[in-house]
Design a protein around this motif. Structure first.
Motif, mmCIF file in Angstrom:
data_model
loop_
_atom_site.group_PDB
_atom_site.id
_atom_site.type_symbol
_atom_site.label_atom_id
_atom_site.label_comp_id
_atom_site.label_asym_id
_atom_site.label_seq_id
_atom_site.Cartn_x
_atom_site.Cartn_y
_atom_site.Cartn_z
ATOM 1 N N MET A 1 0.893 -1.599 -0.482
ATOM 2 C CA MET A 1 0.131 0.263 0.303
ATOM 3 C C MET A 1 0.974 1.442 -0.314
ATOM 4 O O MET A 1 1.864 1.173 0.734
ATOM 5 N N ALA A 2 0.979 2.070 -0.968
ATOM 6 C CA ALA A 2 1.358 2.864 -1.222
ATOM 7 C C ALA A 2 0.627 4.337 0.346
ATOM 8 O O ALA A 2 -0.120 4.660 0.171
ATOM 9 N N LEU A 3 1.887 4.694 0.406
ATOM 10 C CA LEU A 3 1.598 6.124 1.290
ATOM 11 C C LEU A 3 0.928 7.138 0.903
ATOM 12 O O LEU A 3 1.296 7.573 0.183
ATOM 13 N N GLU A 4 0.396 8.548 2.073
ATOM 14 C CA GLU A 4 0.228 9.891 0.872
ATOM 15 C C GLU A 4 0.838 10.098 1.091
ATOM 16 O O GLU A 4 1.772 10.575 2.367
ATOM 17 N N THR A 5 0.513 10.676 -0.210
ATOM 18 C CA THR A 5 2.178 12.093 -0.475
ATOM 19 C C THR A 5 1.315 13.778 0.193
ATOM 20 O O THR A 5 0.035 13.090 1.022
ATOM 21 N N LEU A 6 2.168 14.267 0.605
ATOM 22 C CA LEU A 6 1.713 15.483 1.102
ATOM 23 C C LEU A 6 0.658 15.729 -0.022
ATOM 24 O O LEU A 6 -0.383 16.341 0.883
ATOM 25 N N SER A 7 1.102 16.308 -1.051
ATOM 26 C CA SER A 7 0.294 16.775 -1.895
ATOM 27 C C SER A 7 -1.004 16.654 -1.594
ATOM 28 O O SER A 7 -2.216 16.840 -1.788
ATOM 29 N N ALA A 8 -1.040 14.629 -1.668
ATOM 30 C CA ALA A 8 -2.957 14.243 -1.564
ATOM 31 C C ALA A 8 -3.328 14.115 -0.571
ATOM 32 O O ALA A 8 -4.372 14.691 -0.064
ATOM 33 N N ALA A 9 -2.436 14.424 0.924
ATOM 34 C CA ALA A 9 -2.909 14.337 1.487
ATOM 35 C C ALA A 9 -4.279 16.464 2.295
ATOM 36 O O ALA A 9 -4.834 16.453 2.597
ATOM 37 N N VAL A 10 -3.397 17.207 1.423
ATOM 38 C CA VAL A 10 -4.060 18.316 1.338
ATOM 39 C C VAL A 10 -5.260 18.283 1.068
ATOM 40 O O VAL A 10 -6.108 18.911 0.923
ATOM 41 N N ARG A 11 -4.649 17.716 -0.660
ATOM 42 C CA ARG A 11 -6.037 17.436 -1.244
ATOM 43 C C ARG A 11 -7.467 16.893 -0.485
ATOM 44 O O ARG A 11 -8.814 17.541 -0.638
ATOM 45 N N ARG A 12 -7.239 16.033 0.204
ATOM 46 C CA ARG A 12 -8.095 14.937 0.890
ATOM 47 C C ARG A 12 -8.642 16.101 2.011
ATOM 48 O O ARG A 12 -10.230 16.045 2.149
ATOM 49 N N LEU A 13 -7.846 16.774 2.749
ATOM 50 C CA LEU A 13 -8.205 18.046 3.666
ATOM 51 C C LEU A 13 -9.058 18.533 2.459
ATOM 52 O O LEU A 13 -10.444 19.354 3.327
ATOM 53 N N GLN A 14 -8.496 19.389 1.830
ATOM 54 C CA GLN A 14 -9.258 20.213 0.809
ATOM 55 C C GLN A 14 -10.899 19.776 0.431
ATOM 56 O O GLN A 14 -11.792 20.032 1.009
ATOM 57 N N GLU A 15 -11.210 18.659 0.198
ATOM 58 C CA GLU A 15 -12.353 18.215 -0.084
ATOM 59 C C GLU A 15 -13.454 18.183 1.327
ATOM 60 O O GLU A 15 -14.303 17.715 1.021
ATOM 61 N N ALA A 16 -13.123 18.263 2.133
ATOM 62 C CA ALA A 16 -13.691 17.785 3.718
ATOM 63 C C ALA A 16 -14.046 19.477 3.695
ATOM 64 O O ALA A 16 -14.000 18.856 5.083
#
Length: 104
Positions: A1-16
């Motif tokens: 399983m790939a770890l979440e990248t910083l940009s993916a985490a920021v995008r996930r938070l923005q969507e939330a």
């Protein structure tokens, strides 16, 4: 399983709904969109995501999902974390982390 990248985490938070961006300023955090200066003690930490460099400790970073109920602000602040972190930013991170998170 790939770890979440910083940009993916920021995008996930923005969507939330964490759409505000925070930047350090004079021992506080500036909410850029709302143009408010908030003390770390006035913030709630909703999530902390840490990133470790696979081969280089200098690649460490931390992402805070923050909110301020009084102003209805939710956003994120990321910083490089480690020996090269500017002292004022390291102090802000320590102050935030001393607050704890709901349920701690």
């Amino acid at each position: 399983m790939a770890l979440e990248t910083l940009s993916a985490a920021v995008r996930r938070l923005q969507e939330a709904g964490y759409t505000e961006s925070f930047r350090p300023e004079g021992g506080a955090l500036r909410a850029l969109g709302a143009d408010l200066l908030l003390r770390p003690e006035d913030m709630s930490i909703d999530e902390v995501v840490r990133f470790e460099g696979k081969s280089n400790p200098a690649d460490e970073a931390v992402l805070f999902a923050l909110s301020n109920e009084e102003h209805g602000i939710r956003g994120s602040w990321s910083l490089a974390y480690g020996a090269q972190t500017p002292p004022d930013e390291a102090d802000l991170a320590r102050r935030l982390e001393s607050i704890g998170r709901p349920g701690d």
